[in-house]
Design an enzyme around this catalytic site. Structure first.
Site, short mmCIF file in Angstrom:
data_model
loop_
_atom_site.label_atom_id
_atom_site.label_comp_id
_atom_site.label_asym_id
_atom_site.label_seq_id
_atom_site.Cartn_x
_atom_site.Cartn_y
_atom_site.Cartn_z
N ASN A 1 -18.95 6.95 13.00
CA ASN A 1 -20.09 7.34 12.18
C ASN A 1 -19.71 8.63 11.47
O ASN A 1 -19.75 9.71 12.04
CB ASN A 1 -21.31 7.53 13.08
CG ASN A 1 -22.55 7.91 12.30
OD1 ASN A 1 -22.49 8.17 11.09
ND2 ASN A 1 -23.67 7.96 12.97
N ARG B 1 -20.31 2.80 10.67
CA ARG B 1 -21.71 2.87 10.25
C ARG B 1 -21.73 3.34 8.80
O ARG B 1 -21.19 4.39 8.46
CB ARG B 1 -22.47 3.87 11.11
CG ARG B 1 -23.90 4.01 10.64
CD ARG B 1 -24.48 5.32 11.06
NE ARG B 1 -25.83 5.44 10.54
CZ ARG B 1 -26.40 6.60 10.23
NH1 ARG B 1 -25.73 7.72 10.38
NH2 ARG B 1 -27.62 6.63 9.77
N HIS C 1 -32.26 3.40 9.33
CA HIS C 1 -32.32 3.17 10.79
C HIS C 1 -32.35 1.67 11.10
O HIS C 1 -32.82 1.25 12.15
CB HIS C 1 -33.59 3.78 11.44
CG HIS C 1 -33.69 5.27 11.40
ND1 HIS C 1 -34.87 5.92 11.15
CD2 HIS C 1 -32.76 6.24 11.59
CE1 HIS C 1 -34.67 7.24 11.19
NE2 HIS C 1 -33.38 7.45 11.45
N ARG D 1 -37.93 17.02 7.51
CA ARG D 1 -38.22 16.32 6.25
C ARG D 1 -39.72 16.13 6.08
O ARG D 1 -40.42 15.83 7.05
CB ARG D 1 -37.54 14.94 6.24
CG ARG D 1 -36.07 15.01 5.95
CD ARG D 1 -35.42 13.64 6.07
NE ARG D 1 -34.37 13.66 7.06
CZ ARG D 1 -33.85 12.59 7.63
NH1 ARG D 1 -34.27 11.38 7.32
NH2 ARG D 1 -32.90 12.71 8.53
N GLU E 1 -27.44 2.33 18.70
CA GLU E 1 -26.89 1.90 17.42
C GLU E 1 -25.39 1.62 17.53
O GLU E 1 -24.89 0.69 16.91
CB GLU E 1 -27.17 2.97 16.35
CG GLU E 1 -28.65 2.99 15.96
CD GLU E 1 -29.09 4.27 15.28
OE1 GLU E 1 -29.22 5.28 15.98
OE2 GLU E 1 -29.29 4.25 14.06
#
Ligand code: AMP
Length: 396
Positions: A7, A89, A178, A239, A383
């Protein structure tokens, strides 16, 4: 099949080596501050002590090379020939990728083409792919996209109320992120329930530093809270989540910031961090402050909780009902406190929280009382394992 899961971020690289068949985690770690001073690598081979050291990492190729050295030095593999495949990823697959794919030059070109949708992430992902190709020639690689699972959304869910040509010409629409987590968790829920994935309605709440909710109906994602970028939707760690676009112009006028400056505020200085008056973006700190009665923390957490409740209600309506709700990621898996605040507001669904079960951390668990109309679960996401499994499925 031993799969190295990569990743690659702009200045970081997370990695895991997973036996895709036995699902065993063999090795994991992180390279930080790539291209910056004081870069460091940390890793743990299963059964060994964690190793952490500062090493110069001027670029991602050096980082990948250090990861490969660490794999053999730590004894995680006897030789690099034991690595059968690499799973990458990739943040944005645009509309081109609806599922994982084996990487070739054409795929790299297509990832490059959609890079303007994720200018910070996709180029870093490509650098990671190229570095692995150079250092592990001939080892097959698979790209797993954060957006792919959401590609089943119907037009009514993914279109914004903008001139239609902005969608057709520029690709401006909701993509969602996601996806690997939402897919993994919604499948797990069906498995735990002993129900057919194709005939169950689940709302997945991926609540971490980045947070998103998705509606999964009959095995397909039908809506999700993140949008063109991961900025839309829920209030997150730093965020803002969804705001009136006019806010951007207003902040520019009031503060003299340019658009890039405002975007920085919306991405890095907002969310529960900004709302709490900069107490923290970490929900552990906010939870402690909340319990002490700190009104700034209470405000931030209550706003976050309210948004999650609102999305759950909206997605239940969108799917014409809901069978299960699942909590996952850092906050969703670990914070019984936040889960309780959310579930206590879901009276509409005749859900009663099982307070004892809700003490669970990072384990699969039913946290609603028997007899609740909707079953509420904690399901740890994974993940990396999902990426390893996809890689295996495509290459085996
Ligand atoms: P993630 O982005 O999924 O890694 O999640 C990171 C977030 O999970 C951070 O805001 C952490 O504060 C939060 N988190 C991790 N453990 C806990 C916990 N025990 N209680 C509350 N929040 C937690």
């Amino acid at each position: 099949m031993k799969v190295l899961v990569i990743n690659c971020g702009s200045s970081s690289l997370k990695f895991q080596l997973i036996d895709a068949q036995s699902q065993e985690l063999l090795f994991k770690g992180l390279c930080e501050r790539i291209g910056i001073d004081h870069s460091q690598i940390s890793y743990t081979a299963t059964g060994s002590e964690k190793v952490k050291k500062e090493v110069a990492m001027p670029d991602h190729k050096t980082a990948v090379s250090l990861v490969l050295t660490a794999l053999t030095e730590s004894g995680a593999v006897a030789s690099l020939s034991e690595i059968d495949a690499v799973g990458h990823r990739i943040v944005h697959g645009g509309e081109k990728f609806t599922s994982s794919v084996v990487i070739d030059e054409e795929v790299i070109g297509a990832i490059e083409e959609v890079s303007d949708l994720a200018p910070l992430h996709n180029p870093a992902n490509i650098i990671g792919i190229r570095a692995c190709m150079e250092l592990m020639p001939g080892v097959p690689m698979v790209a797993v996209f954060d957006t792919a699972f959401h590609q089943t959304m119907p037009e009514e869910a993914y279109l914004y109320g903008l001139p239609y040509s902005y969608y057709t010409e520029y690709g401006i629409r909701r993509y969602g992120f996601h996806g690997t987590s939402h897919s993994y968790v919604s499948k797990k829920v069906a498995e735990i329930e002993g129900k057919d994935y194709e005939s169950i309605k689940t709302i997945v709440c991926h609540l971490g530093n980045g947070a998103s909710v998705s509606a999964v109906k009959n095995g397909k994602c039908v809506d999700t809270s993140m949008g063109l970028t991961p900025l839309e939707g829920l209030i997150m760690g730093t965020r803002s989540g969804a705001i009136d676009p006019s806010v951007v112009e207003m902040i520019e006028k009031k503060t003299g910031k340019d658009t890039a400056g405002v975007m920085n505020v919306l991405n890095k200085e907002s969310g529960v961090y900004g709302l709490s008056g900069n107490i923290s973006s970490d929900f552990r700190d906010l939870e402690d402050a909340y319990i002490e009665g700190n009104e700034n923390a209470i405000r931030a957490v209550d706003c976050f909780v309210y948004q999650v409740v609102k999305y759950i209600g909206a997605y239940a309506a969108a799917m014409g009902g809901v069978d299960c709700i699942a909590f996952t990621a850092g906050v969703g898996e670990n914070s019984g406190f936040i889960r309780k605040l959310i579930v206590n507001r879901l009276g509409l669904f005749d859900i009663t929280l099982n307070e004892e079960a809700n003490k669970v951390r990072g384990e699969e668990k039913l946290i609603s009382m028997p007899g609740s109309k909707v079953n509420v679960y904690v399901v740890p996401t994974n993940e990396e394992l999902a990426i390893a499994k996809d890689t295996y499925a495509l290459l085996a």
